[in-house]
Motif scaffolding. Structure first.
Motif, mmCIF file in Angstrom:
data_model
loop_
_atom_site.group_PDB
_atom_site.id
_atom_site.type_symbol
_atom_site.label_atom_id
_atom_site.label_comp_id
_atom_site.label_asym_id
_atom_site.label_seq_id
_atom_site.Cartn_x
_atom_site.Cartn_y
_atom_site.Cartn_z
ATOM 1 N N LYS A 118 0.823 -1.215 0.000
ATOM 2 C CA LYS A 118 0.000 0.000 0.000
ATOM 3 C C LYS A 118 0.852 1.258 0.000
ATOM 4 C CE LYS A 118 -3.874 -2.168 2.427
ATOM 5 N NZ LYS A 118 -4.651 -2.238 3.699
ATOM 6 N N GLY A 119 2.029 1.167 0.600
ATOM 7 C CA GLY A 119 2.886 2.339 0.690
ATOM 8 C C GLY A 119 2.435 3.283 1.786
ATOM 9 N N SER A 120 3.275 4.272 2.077
ATOM 10 C CA SER A 120 2.977 5.232 3.129
ATOM 11 C C SER A 120 1.891 6.212 2.671
ATOM 12 C CB SER A 120 4.249 5.994 3.506
ATOM 13 O OG SER A 120 3.948 7.034 4.398
ATOM 14 N N ARG A 121 1.051 6.628 3.613
ATOM 15 C CA ARG A 121 -0.005 7.602 3.294
ATOM 16 C C ARG A 121 0.572 8.946 2.865
ATOM 17 N NH1 ARG A 121 -4.390 6.775 8.234
ATOM 18 N NH2 ARG A 121 -4.981 4.609 7.701
ATOM 19 N N SER A 122 1.796 9.214 3.315
ATOM 20 C CA SER A 122 2.404 10.511 3.001
ATOM 21 C C SER A 122 3.003 10.552 1.592
ATOM 22 C CB SER A 122 3.497 10.832 4.034
ATOM 23 O OG SER A 122 4.518 9.847 4.009
ATOM 24 N N MET A 123 3.017 9.397 0.879
ATOM 25 C CA MET A 123 3.578 9.361 -0.468
ATOM 26 C C MET A 123 2.703 10.133 -1.459
ATOM 27 S SD MET A 123 4.895 5.453 -1.144
ATOM 28 C CE MET A 123 6.402 4.821 -0.397
ATOM 29 N N SER A 124 3.381 10.791 -2.373
ATOM 30 C CA SER A 124 2.655 11.414 -3.482
ATOM 31 C C SER A 124 2.338 10.335 -4.510
ATOM 32 C CB SER A 124 3.519 12.515 -4.124
ATOM 33 O OG SER A 124 4.674 11.935 -4.714
#
Length: 523
Positions: A223-229
């Motif tokens: 899912k990756g970090s929520r802060s990723m663009s």
């Protein structure tokens, strides 16, 4: 396959002159009944001078093994080597009007007088009083040949046996030592099995948690970090997938490791046999049994005179004494409301005496016990299971059971009934060791009242809150007799106390002991 009999002459280890002859060798032996294996033996050996105790649950094949060794049962597969004549004293035989104990003693005496090389005794101590049990132990301890005893008598097995053949799960296992040694080893094995099972379960839980953690981490990486663009998420997708796959491979490796483990079987733990007071009819009054100046006779023979007895609710009273001293006759007098005896109006009696002819042989075990039970079906089954009557017995006809199994059924119909006073005449005879333990546990936790006769001294010691002795035509309470204190004890103790107080070195421990004794005597 026909049974294989090996003649002693072909084996050099059986030559005369040896001090330690192998007289019995059972190898790869299987006994089958109705197409199903009754028991199997990998190897059992017995030598001159050994005293072997055979133990196991009722109906599992102990007496059958005795007949195979004696040569009266040849319907088996495998190898049987017996190098000398066998004398077998059976458990049940015609009594010719004598008591079961007297009949057994006569048969044991006759067998010993023959000085057999191999002697097999099937339940030799059943129905014997304390004195005759001690006589039997002494005789068997000095027996010079090879002795095999089928017995559930813990005192006999501990005092006499030098080896135990235990039959469990259709398999015979040989243990060196007496019954106490066997119990110690068995309990240690059970504890080791519990420890191994618990350790494996802890490790499996740890592995499952680690597997779950890796799966969850793989999901978070994907899912990756929520802060990723959006651009960062797109550029790192391949790397994130590789790392997630690595986590998944780690989870699969842990799962494979867990699946490769040898999973220990969960040890069977017997549930506690516990009744509560609300399971029983309510008791009113100070005493359930009252006997006043009772005189007992059997025919023209005086048994007991001036009997005085009161049994309070909750007591577990044992009657002890020689064979023929009047224990069963006293019970019969109570049950028949003979003059001088009184049962409280609130007493609801459950009476056990071994008479399997009273059981309906054409009915199933469950039909008989469930009809007698005042408990719900689940608790009834729990108690049956503790006595060894598990689900496979429910649909079996009473007439198909062994003698010991019928004893269990008859006993259970009393234990689970709506009774608050159990009167049990020799309930331990012919019960196997697990059932004996179950009966002990049941009675110790029983919230009602128990009056019982049992020649099993270990059982009496564990169950009874009071033991009454029938001797010389009297009913004696040894506890009350032993507690009487001579009038001279109090002055002597006070004098010793004064002397210690004046002594140069104060013995405070002894002073405390004397003070307690003085206080007890002044009550």
């Amino acid at each position: 396959m026909r049974p294989l009999f090996i003649l002693p002459a072909i084996d050099p280890c059986f030559q005369k002159g040896d001090d330690f002859l192998t007289q019995i060798n059972l190898n790869k032996l299987t006994k089958t009944v109705a197409g199903e294996p009754l028991f199997t033996i990998d190897q059992l050996t017995a030598h001159t001078g050994e005293r072997i105790g055979i133990i196991g649950a009722n109906g599992t094949g102990k007496t059958t093994l005795a007949h195979i060794i004696a040569g009266t049962d040849t319907d088996f597969t495998g190898q049987r080597t017996v190098t000398a004549p066998v004398t077998l004293v059976p458990q049940i035989a015609p009594t010719n009007g004598r008591s079961g104990g007297q009949s057994m003693l006569d048969r044991v005496r006759r067998a010993l007088a023959q000085r057999p090389e191999i002697l097999i005794l099937d339940e030799p101590s059943a129905n014997l009083d304390d004195d005759h049990q001690q006589w039997l132990i002494g005789q068997l301890q000095h027996f010079k040949g090879l002795l095999i005893m089928i017995s559930h008598d813990r005192e006999l097995l501990t005092a006499v046996a030098t080896q135990i053949w235990s039959l469990a799960d259709h398999t015979y296992t040989q243990y060196n030592g007496n019954f106490e040694d066997f119990v110690t080893l068995r309990d240690q094995q059970r504890q080791n099995d519990r420890d191994r099972y618990q350790n494996e379960q802890r490790e499996r839980r740890t592995l499952k948690q680690a597997i779950q953690a890796r799966h969850e981490k793989a999901d978070r990486i994907r899912k990756g970090s929520r802060s990723m663009s959006e651009a960062e998420r797109a550029n790192s997708k391949s790397t994130r997938e590789q790392n997630a796959a690595k986590m998944e491979r780690g989870a699969r490796a842990l799962k494979d490791r867990m699946n490769r483990q040898t999973v220990a079987v969960k040890p069977h733990e017997t549930s506690a046999l516990k009744l509560v007071a609300t399971d029983l009819p309510r008791v009113t009054g100070k005493y359930l049994i009252t006997i006043t100046d009772l005189h007992l006779q059997r025919g023209k023979h005086d048994l007991l005179d001036h009997v005085q007895l009161r049994v309070k609710p909750g007591e577990r009273v044992a009657l002890a004494g020689p064979n023929g001293s009047g224990k069963s006759t006293l019970i019969e007098a109570i049950l028949s409301h003979q003059d001088g005896t009184r049962l409280a109006p609130s007493a609801r009696v459950g009476y056990f005496h071994q008479d399997m002819t009273e059981l309906p042989h054409d009915q199933t075990v469950w039909q008989v016990i469930s009809r007698a039970s005042a408990l719900d079906d689940n608790r009834t089954r729990q108690i049956m299971g503790a006595f060894g009557l598990k689900a496979i017995f429910y649909d079996r006809l009473i007439g198909e059971l062994s003698g010991g199994e019928q004893v269990k059924v008859q006993l259970l119909t009393i234990l689970v009934s709506a009774s608050n006073l159990l009167i049990l005449d020799e309930p331990t005879n012919y019960l196997d060791l697990p059932a004996l333990q179950a009966l002990e546990d049941f009675l110790v936790g029983y919230p009602g009242t128990v009056l019982f006769v049992a020649h099993d001294q270990t059982f009496r010691q564990k169950v009874a809150t009071r033991v009454l002795e029938l001797t010389d035509q009297r009913l004696i309470d040894p506890d009350k007799t032993a507690k009487s204190t001579p009038a001279t004890d109090l002055p002597r103790l006070q004098f010793e106390y004064d002397q210690l107080m004046m002594a140069p070195d104060l013995d405070t421990k002894r002073l405390q002991e004397i003070r307690k004794q003085i206080a007890a005597l002044k009550k």
